[in-house]
Motif scaffolding. Structure first.
Motif, PDB file in Angstrom:
ATOM      1  N   ASP A 125      58.518  34.174  33.840  1.00  0.00           N
ATOM      2  CA  ASP A 125      57.284  34.545  34.518  1.00  0.00           C
ATOM      3  C   ASP A 125      56.311  33.370  34.596  1.00  0.00           C
ATOM      4  O   ASP A 125      56.313  32.485  33.737  1.00  0.00           O
ATOM      5  CB  ASP A 125      56.588  35.697  33.782  1.00  0.00           C
ATOM      6  CG  ASP A 125      56.656  36.996  34.566  1.00  0.00           C
ATOM      7  OD1 ASP A 125      56.933  36.943  35.776  1.00  0.00           O
ATOM      8  OD2 ASP A 125      56.431  38.055  33.969  1.00  0.00           O
ATOM      9  N   SER A 126      55.467  33.399  35.604  1.00  0.00           N
ATOM     10  CA  SER A 126      54.370  32.432  35.703  1.00  0.00           C
ATOM     11  C   SER A 126      53.152  33.136  36.285  1.00  0.00           C
ATOM     12  O   SER A 126      53.254  34.232  36.851  1.00  0.00           O
ATOM     13  CB  SER A 126      54.756  31.232  36.576  1.00  0.00           C
ATOM     14  OG  SER A 126      55.094  31.649  37.876  1.00  0.00           O
ATOM     15  N   VAL A 127      52.001  32.521  36.149  1.00  0.00           N
ATOM     16  CA  VAL A 127      50.749  33.107  36.619  1.00  0.00           C
ATOM     17  C   VAL A 127      50.559  32.809  38.096  1.00  0.00           C
ATOM     18  O   VAL A 127      50.714  31.663  38.521  1.00  0.00           O
ATOM     19  CB  VAL A 127      49.557  32.564  35.800  1.00  0.00           C
ATOM     20  CG1 VAL A 127      48.247  33.129  36.324  1.00  0.00           C
ATOM     21  CG2 VAL A 127      49.733  32.898  34.319  1.00  0.00           C
ATOM     22  N   VAL A 128      50.223  33.823  38.876  1.00  0.00           N
ATOM     23  CA  VAL A 128      50.003  33.631  40.307  1.00  0.00           C
ATOM     24  C   VAL A 128      48.550  33.882  40.708  1.00  0.00           C
ATOM     25  O   VAL A 128      48.148  33.509  41.809  1.00  0.00           O
ATOM     26  CB  VAL A 128      50.933  34.531  41.155  1.00  0.00           C
ATOM     27  CG1 VAL A 128      52.372  34.086  40.996  1.00  0.00           C
ATOM     28  CG2 VAL A 128      50.780  35.994  40.789  1.00  0.00           C
ATOM     29  N   ALA A 129      47.748  34.507  39.833  1.00  0.00           N
ATOM     30  CA  ALA A 129      46.343  34.764  40.179  1.00  0.00           C
ATOM     31  C   ALA A 129      45.514  34.974  38.924  1.00  0.00           C
ATOM     32  O   ALA A 129      45.992  35.523  37.929  1.00  0.00           O
ATOM     33  CB  ALA A 129      46.217  35.976  41.093  1.00  0.00           C
ATOM     34  N   LEU A 130      44.273  34.527  38.983  1.00  0.00           N
ATOM     35  CA  LEU A 130      43.268  34.746  37.945  1.00  0.00           C
ATOM     36  C   LEU A 130      42.030  35.324  38.616  1.00  0.00           C
ATOM     37  O   LEU A 130      41.729  35.000  39.767  1.00  0.00           O
ATOM     38  CB  LEU A 130      42.894  33.433  37.252  1.00  0.00           C
ATOM     39  CG  LEU A 130      43.992  32.662  36.539  1.00  0.00           C
ATOM     40  CD1 LEU A 130      43.490  31.270  36.178  1.00  0.00           C
ATOM     41  CD2 LEU A 130      44.455  33.397  35.298  1.00  0.00           C
ATOM     42  N   SER A 131      41.291  36.158  37.898  1.00  0.00           N
ATOM     43  CA  SER A 131      40.055  36.706  38.455  1.00  0.00           C
ATOM     44  C   SER A 131      39.067  36.990  37.330  1.00  0.00           C
ATOM     45  O   SER A 131      39.435  37.562  36.303  1.00  0.00           O
ATOM     46  CB  SER A 131      40.342  37.990  39.234  1.00  0.00           C
ATOM     47  OG  SER A 131      39.182  38.448  39.902  1.00  0.00           O
ATOM     48  N   CYS A 132      37.830  36.588  37.534  1.00  0.00           N
ATOM     49  CA  CYS A 132      36.761  36.828  36.564  1.00  0.00           C
ATOM     50  C   CYS A 132      35.792  37.869  37.118  1.00  0.00           C
ATOM     51  O   CYS A 132      35.352  37.769  38.266  1.00  0.00           O
ATOM     52  CB  CYS A 132      35.984  35.545  36.274  1.00  0.00           C
ATOM     53  SG  CYS A 132      36.933  34.245  35.481  1.00  0.00           S
ATOM     54  N   GLY A 133      35.472  38.867  36.309  1.00  0.00           N
ATOM     55  CA  GLY A 133      34.423  39.804  36.645  1.00  0.00           C
ATOM     56  C   GLY A 133      33.119  39.352  36.014  1.00  0.00           C
ATOM     57  O   GLY A 133      32.999  38.218  35.557  1.00  0.00           O
ATOM     58  N   LYS A 134      32.147  40.243  35.979  1.00  0.00           N
ATOM     59  CA  LYS A 134      30.873  39.895  35.350  1.00  0.00           C
ATOM     60  C   LYS A 134      31.052  39.669  33.861  1.00  0.00           C
ATOM     61  O   LYS A 134      30.565  38.676  33.304  1.00  0.00           O
ATOM     62  CB  LYS A 134      29.849  41.009  35.600  1.00  0.00           C
ATOM     63  CG  LYS A 134      28.453  40.696  35.100  1.00  0.00           C
ATOM     64  CD  LYS A 134      27.484  41.812  35.458  1.00  0.00           C
ATOM     65  CE  LYS A 134      26.066  41.481  35.014  1.00  0.00           C
ATOM     66  NZ  LYS A 134      25.109  42.569  35.365  1.00  0.00           N
ATOM     67  N   PHE A 135      31.784  40.594  33.193  1.00  0.00           N
ATOM     68  CA  PHE A 135      32.030  40.462  31.762  1.00  0.00           C
ATOM     69  C   PHE A 135      33.491  40.739  31.395  1.00  0.00           C
ATOM     70  O   PHE A 135      33.794  41.030  30.249  1.00  0.00           O
ATOM     71  CB  PHE A 135      31.134  41.426  30.969  1.00  0.00           C
ATOM     72  CG  PHE A 135      29.675  41.096  31.026  1.00  0.00           C
ATOM     73  CD1 PHE A 135      29.173  39.954  30.407  1.00  0.00           C
ATOM     74  CD2 PHE A 135      28.789  41.927  31.697  1.00  0.00           C
ATOM     75  CE1 PHE A 135      27.810  39.658  30.453  1.00  0.00           C
ATOM     76  CE2 PHE A 135      27.425  41.641  31.745  1.00  0.00           C
ATOM     77  CZ  PHE A 135      26.937  40.498  31.130  1.00  0.00           C
ATOM     78  N   HIS A 136      34.391  40.706  32.372  1.00  0.00           N
ATOM     79  CA  HIS A 136      35.805  40.891  32.048  1.00  0.00           C
ATOM     80  C   HIS A 136      36.651  39.934  32.863  1.00  0.00           C
ATOM     81  O   HIS A 136      36.158  39.268  33.783  1.00  0.00           O
ATOM     82  CB  HIS A 136      36.243  42.343  32.241  1.00  0.00           C
ATOM     83  CG  HIS A 136      36.387  42.805  33.654  1.00  0.00           C
ATOM     84  ND1 HIS A 136      35.306  42.998  34.499  1.00  0.00           N
ATOM     85  CD2 HIS A 136      37.481  43.143  34.389  1.00  0.00           C
ATOM     86  CE1 HIS A 136      35.723  43.434  35.668  1.00  0.00           C
ATOM     87  NE2 HIS A 136      37.055  43.528  35.636  1.00  0.00           N
ATOM     88  N   SER A 137      37.933  39.853  32.511  1.00  0.00           N
ATOM     89  CA  SER A 137      38.832  38.893  33.143  1.00  0.00           C
ATOM     90  C   SER A 137      40.173  39.551  33.424  1.00  0.00           C
ATOM     91  O   SER A 137      40.571  40.507  32.754  1.00  0.00           O
ATOM     92  CB  SER A 137      39.049  37.677  32.228  1.00  0.00           C
ATOM     93  OG  SER A 137      37.834  37.054  31.897  1.00  0.00           O
ATOM     94  N   MET A 138      40.894  38.985  34.421  1.00  0.00           N
ATOM     95  CA  MET A 138      42.208  39.504  34.790  1.00  0.00           C
ATOM     96  C   MET A 138      43.160  38.355  35.094  1.00  0.00           C
ATOM     97  O   MET A 138      42.734  37.262  35.495  1.00  0.00           O
ATOM     98  CB  MET A 138      42.105  40.413  36.018  1.00  0.00           C
ATOM     99  CG  MET A 138      41.203  41.615  35.851  1.00  0.00           C
ATOM    100  SD  MET A 138      41.052  42.566  37.383  1.00  0.00           S
ATOM    101  CE  MET A 138      42.695  43.291  37.504  1.00  0.00           C
ATOM    102  N   MET A 139      44.453  38.618  34.903  1.00  0.00           N
ATOM    103  CA  MET A 139      45.489  37.644  35.208  1.00  0.00           C
ATOM    104  C   MET A 139      46.690  38.390  35.785  1.00  0.00           C
ATOM    105  O   MET A 139      47.020  39.491  35.349  1.00  0.00           O
ATOM    106  CB  MET A 139      45.905  36.900  33.942  1.00  0.00           C
ATOM    107  CG  MET A 139      47.000  35.862  34.157  1.00  0.00           C
ATOM    108  SD  MET A 139      47.595  35.161  32.601  1.00  0.00           S
ATOM    109  CE  MET A 139      48.563  36.550  31.982  1.00  0.00           C
TER     110      MET A 139
END
Length: 301
Positions: free
Chosen positions: A153-167
């Motif tokens: 597996d590898s990372v294809v997207a990152l996203s930051c919210g106001k106080f949370h994060s996603m990958m």
């Protein structure tokens, strides 16, 4: 005549510039650039991502530069100066490590490198850095060990919210961490406590992710849209004030791209733009009525 190199180094900016997050300092102390300003840099910019009062620039060579507010360490430059008005290089433990992806929002950042490492820095008051604690970081912190990722597996997207994060991974598995007061993480938990360490999300066939202020969106492999979390201001355009588990948002068209802050936006495969939620106190228009569908079952008691 402009060369290709010159076109790559020019940037048009506008909006709030209170902390020089637009990468220039106004001699008249005007904190808002109401007219677009054309800037030129000596670096080859390939990606720009913006936080609340800071900006990150990723170059073609995989370097990261930051500018703007640094009160919570969001510039990643170690120094505790209040702000930087010019682009400043962010240093990583290996100076030759190339950054492939970058994301910002709120007062924190995420990047993914060619060595498969995930770094975070900035504000950590809700665990949004994924370090396992609430300590802010003024320099990039390697959080790769906090994920259970298969070798293929590898990372294809990152996203930051106001106080949370996603990958998001190539397998379609997504992870989330940080604030969960509105159930915005979309993970299988029975509490609204903040998550200091990453946990897999319930949407496991994702192709795109978008972390908003207090909600999250996914596009799955079928082109369907899913959302979770805050809906008090119409962020999900559904019926309830919030949703504990991801629900399908049916707009009648398959989705191509998604975006979220305190509102939501998508571009469909027919190149139709849909926006909903609230922006600066104004309720955004709906393009069509939305229906909800829940297929993830219930949370544990």
């Amino acid at each position: 005549m402009r060369t290709d190199h010159e076109e790559e180094t020019q940037l048009c900016v506008w909006g709030n510039n209170l902390f020089s997050q637009l990468a220039f300092e106004n001699p008249n102390n005007d904190t808002v650039a109401s007219i677009q300003k054309l800037l030129s840099f000596e670096i080859n910019i390939s990606e720009i991502t913006c936080g609340f009062n800071h900006s990150l620039f990723r170059t073609i060579e995989g370097k990261i530069f930051s500018v703007g507010n640094n009160s919570k360490g969001q510039l990643g430059i170690e120094s505790k100066v209040k702000r930087r008005t010019a682009l400043t290089l962010v240093s990583f433990p290996d100076p030759n490590e190339k950054v492939l992806l970058a994301a910002s929002q709120g007062n924190h950042n995420l990047v993914y490198t060619e060595y498969g490492r995930i770094y975070s820095w900035g504000d950590n008051s809700r665990g949004q850095l994924g370090t396992g604690n609430l300590t802010p970081s003024f320099t990039p912190t390697n959080i790769s060990a906090n994920f259970d990722i298969r070798e293929e597996d590898s990372v294809v997207a990152l996203s930051c919210g106001k106080f949370h994060s996603m990958m998001l991974l190539t397998s379609g598995i997504s992870w989330a961490w940080g604030a969960n007061s509105s159930w915005q993480l979309g993970v299988l938990v029975n509490t609204q406590d903040d998550l200091l360490l990453p946990k897999p999300c319930m949407v496991n066939r994702a192709q795109a992710i978008a972390a908003g202020y207090a909600h999250s969106l996914w596009k799955d492999t079928s082109g369907d849209l899913w959302g979770v979390g805050e809906n008090e201001k119409g962020e999900l355009s559904l019926k309830n004030k919030f949703y504990k588990i991801p629900v399908k948002i049916d707009i009648g068209e398959k989705i191509k791209k998604i975006y979220a802050t305190n509102f939501s936006a998508v571009i469909t495969e027919k190149d139709t733009l849909f926006v909903w939620g609230e922006f600066m106190g104004t309720v955004l228009p709906f393009t069509s009525p939305f229906e909800e569908e829940n297929s993830f079952g219930s949370l544990p008691p």
